[in-house]
Design an enzyme around this catalytic site. Structure first.
Site, PDB file in Angstrom:
ATOM      1  N   GLU B  50       0.567  -3.648   3.299  1.00 30.63           N
ATOM      2  CA  GLU B  50      -0.281  -3.490   4.490  1.00 30.63           C
ATOM      3  C   GLU B  50      -1.631  -2.853   4.183  1.00 30.63           C
ATOM      4  OE1 GLU B  50       2.934  -2.780   4.355  1.00 30.63           O
ATOM      5  OE2 GLU B  50       3.948  -3.730   6.051  1.00 30.63           O
ATOM      6  N   PHE B 112      15.050   3.226  14.259  1.00 27.36           N
ATOM      7  CA  PHE B 112      14.780   2.586  12.972  1.00 27.36           C
ATOM      8  C   PHE B 112      13.336   2.089  12.925  1.00 27.36           C
ATOM      9  CE2 PHE B 112      14.746  -1.331  10.338  1.00 27.36           C
ATOM     10  CZ  PHE B 112      14.889  -0.692   9.104  1.00 27.36           C
ATOM     11  N   MET B 480     -14.213   7.670 -14.295  1.00 26.03           N
ATOM     12  CA  MET B 480     -14.974   8.724 -13.622  1.00 26.03           C
ATOM     13  C   MET B 480     -14.238  10.061 -13.727  1.00 26.03           C
ATOM     14  SD  MET B 480     -17.868   9.132 -12.272  1.00 26.03           S
ATOM     15  CE  MET B 480     -18.682   7.835 -11.354  1.00 26.03           C
TER      16      MET B 480
END
Lengths: 170, 582
Positions: B50, B112, B480
């Site tokens: 996601e 749930f 970095m």
């Protein structure tokens, strides 16, 4: 510019679930201090609530708090009362005092001086109700402490502008 | 028309001209997926995580100026989206993220895949909603979309309990064009515009510093900004977010400013007497130490968000509103009064700037043995000329080099995670860009460490079979982090070596994607062309010098005029104050 001052904001918000959490969350997320905060519905027809929040900070911080409050989507209006001229503020205090004998009598006498009301009494206790400025309430609490003060509950301040001006048109 | 909640959601979005949704199904959004299945107005792009869905939507939004739409399930679907939402909030990207929720009667029971999505996303969205009543659904979708794209854009979450998706009601075709509470500013006070013009005309050493707000305001705003720069012959520097608004070709463009900005841009910011900030927010990567930030300038700030004014830097003339309208007002006023900046002082200012430019701060020592990352990007830049390419990046050294060495000629061609600095952003963002622009070259400039953070999207890429090019500058370090450890922590490279790297060619091949590797500087050009000309996705592993540092650099806690230009520059990078800063 870097002086720290206390300002009182009136914030008109849509009375929807979660709005208070957004206002409070903004303060904690950005590290601003809240001195006191109150909220209640004030306009049933338009479904509006009014938040009164007292904050301390430098001028830059106070300005930033106003701008950040205005960014919150369900916020209708933010007014820094300190910048709008004169306003009155009041807070409600409930104090429980547990005492016998002379101290019990003395607590009643102090309450009388402050024009506090007795709203509950038992053989050994009183509950006093007092409204006024935060300073007045502080003074009352201080005097009640040696007389058997056992519990305090306060609402935080509510405020309104003096004169005819209103924050929102009716 | 009687429709189910799910049908209302899809129809409302389609009526708002949403073309594509990036998402991942799950229990709490099954009715919406069913509604998607039964229609063909909106396309769905299936992701593998996601977070990547949100970054894809960001890439889509930033390259088109439209709202990116995401659909995820409840609980883990929503929590996985949080990083992307925060990224979009920091960089002001318009997104609408629909999250499934357990049915209303189960909310609060620790059901749930239940999570307090509205609570969790309150601080990482511009606004969010929980729709508990089917009668509020259509208006909430329309309002959420309006909030996401208007004013200072940002992500909006709408949490949709499963029973609301299944309920049925009348479809009303609601349109939201304004709201009672939320009223974004458009035009500034004319008085302030006049004050700003007066200050600019009187300036001897003016500069424009512009940012992502110009891009968000639309291509017309970029054109107006270019007109203003040309009309005044004023130097301009752009932030990481603002690159491309004014073309890199423009003779007045000094390059990016800030921590890894050019010497000339930062010196000009420090020494200027009037600064016009257009749609940027004086972020700490831009200002360096606030105490020494542009100490002698009058500051004019155009911003759509009043909270940006005086947040970090005291502003003399605030102009609150949309850059497009304000730039338009300013240009008209300038032309009406035929006012210009005094030529003599402007020439003197340009002479000073030209001297700074002669330092050639982006020069680096090249090698014919090993590929320098800067060189790889220079060659890429050359080969991309005339192709109208879209570039995304991950986060780290490669991102700064890309900003320094790649040229952007148009807005919406450069997608990078600026505010949040999200490693794992660039690859999914590139997929989102390519979905929006199927025929254009889209290149994700990546570091190997960042790429590993969302490489599962190779599977999405393979499924879409779109020609995204992943250009990994592989130095086997979180570059970095390593650079800062070298400068600030005595070269103790704690956990910054990217050990156990995969064979990127084999990795790509395992997904049916072309993999390439280049190690010889002399083969850079031909390899890059092979990559660009390949009619499909390519994962290219560019093995670069491992210990290269990004320069110029304003050390943490230092001022704009205290830049370190190279490893040979013996300027102190470690200050007590700087150590505490990020």
């Amino acid at each position: 510019m870097n002086d720290i001052n206390t300002h009182t904001f009136s914030v008109i918000v849509d009375n929807k679930s979660g709005v208070l959490a957004r206002v409070v969350g903004m303060f904690s997320a950005r590290g601003y201090n809240i001195e006191s905060l109150t909220v209640a519905e004030v306009d049933e027809d338009r479904n509006l609530s009014r938040v009164t929040v007292m904050v301390t900070g430098t001028t830059m911080v106070i300005e930033q708090i106003k701008a950040q409050l205005e960014r919150i989507v369900p916020v209708r209006k933010v007014v820094d009362l300190n910048n709008e001229g004169s306003f009155v503020n009041r807070e409600l205090l409930l104090v429980k005092v547990k005492a016998k004998g002379e101290r019990r009598v003395e607590s009643l006498r102090v309450a009388d001086i402050f024009r506090a009301r007795v709203i509950d009494s038992s053989n050994q206790s009183f509950v006093f109700e007092l409204t006024g400025s935060a300073k007045k309430l502080d003074a009352f609490i201080k005097l009640m402490q040696p007389l058997g003060l056992v519990e305090v509950s306060r609402t935080g301040a509510v405020a309104i502008l003096r004169g005819e001006k209103a924050l929102l048109k009716r | 028309m009687r429709l189910s909640g799910s049908e209302i959601i899809i129809k409302t979005l389609a009526d708002l001209n949403v073309e594509v949704i990036f998402g991942y199904p799950g229990g709490a959004v099954l009715p919406i997926y069913d509604a998607i299945f039964k229609q063909n107005r909106i396309r769905h792009v299936l992701v593998r995580h996601e977070q990547a869905a949100v970054h894809m939507a960001e890439g889509y939004a930033r390259s088109t100026g439209k709202v990116g739409v995401i659909l995820v399930t409840s609980g883990p679907g929503a929590t996985n989206a949080v990083t992307g939402l925060t990224d979009a909030l920091m960089d002001s990207i318009p997104l609408l993220c629909l999250t499934g929720q357990v049915p209303t009667h189960l909310i609060g029971t620790d059901a749930f895949q239940e999570a307090d999505t509205v609570g969790i996303t309150a601080s990482c969205t511009k606004h969010n909603y929980l729709v508990k009543d089917i009668e509020d659904l259509e208006s909430t979708i329309a309002e959420g979309f309006y909030v996401a794209r208007s004013g200072r854009p940002g992500p909006v979450v709408i949490d949709l309990p499963k029973d609301v998706q299944n309920s049925v009601t009348n479809f009303k075709s609601i349109k939201v064009k304004s709201m009672a509470s939320y009223k974004p500013a458009k035009k500034a006070k004319l008085n302030n515009v006049k004050l700003a013009i007066d200050a600019i005309v009187k300036a001897k050493k003016p500069i424009i510093y512009s940012g992502g707000g110009v891009i968000n305001s639309g291509t017309k705003a970029s054109r107006l900004l270019t007109d203003l720069v040309d009309y005044l012959n004023i130097p301009i520097t752009q932030t990481l977010m603002g690159l491309g608004a004014v073309s890199a070709n423009n003779k007045n463009f000094l390059g990016m400013l800030g921590m890894h900005g050019t010497y000339e841009a930062n010196m000009a910011m420090h020494d200027c007497d009037v600064m016009l900030c257009v749609g940027a927010r004086f972020d700490d990567r831009i200002t360096g130490n606030l105490k020494y930030f542009s100490p002698n300038s009058k500051k004019i700030h155009i911003d759509i968000d009043p909270s940006s004014i005086n947040k970090n830097v005291k502003i003399d003339i605030p102009l609150i509103g949309d850059c497009y309208y304000i730039l338009d007002m300013m240009l008209k006023e300038f032309k009406l009064a035929k006012s210009k900046i005094d030529k003599k002082s402007l020439n003197k200012w340009w002479n000073t700037i030209n001297k700074w430019q002669k330092k050639d701060c982006l020069s680096f020592s090249d090698s014919d043995k090993i590929i320098k990352p800067q060189k790889a990007l220079q060659v890429l830049n050359n080969e991309l000329k005339g192709r109208d390419a879209f570039i995304t990046t991950e986060v780290g050294q490669h991102q700064m080099w890309a900003a320094q060495y790649l040229d952007f000629y148009k807005p919406n061609r450069w997608m990078t995670s600026g505010g949040l600095g999200t490693m794992g952003y660039g690859f999914p963002a590139a997929i989102g860009v390519q979905v929006a622009h199927p025929k254009k070259p889209v290149i994700c400039v990546a570091g190997e460490a960042s790429f590993l953070m969302n490489m599962q999207e190779l599977s999405s890429l393979r499924q879409l079979n779109i020609p995204v090019k992943i250009f990994i500058l592989n130095n086997e370090y979180m570059g970095m982090v390593r650079q800062w450890q070298e400068f600030f922590h005595g070269g103790r490279y704690a956990e910054s070596y990217t050990d156990s790297l995969p064979d990127f060619i084999a990795l790509a091949n395992s997904f049916g994607i072309k993999g390439m590797r280049v190690t010889d500087p002399n083969e850079l050009k031909s390899s890059i062309n092979e990559m660009l000309d390949h009619d499909g996705p390519v994962l290219m592993d560019v093995c670069v010098a491992k210990m290269e540092n990004v320069f110029p650099m304003i050390p943490a806690g230092a001022a704009h005029n205290e830049m370190k230009l190279s490893d040979k520059d013996d300027k102190e990078t470690q200050t007590a104050e700087g150590l505490a800063l990020l």
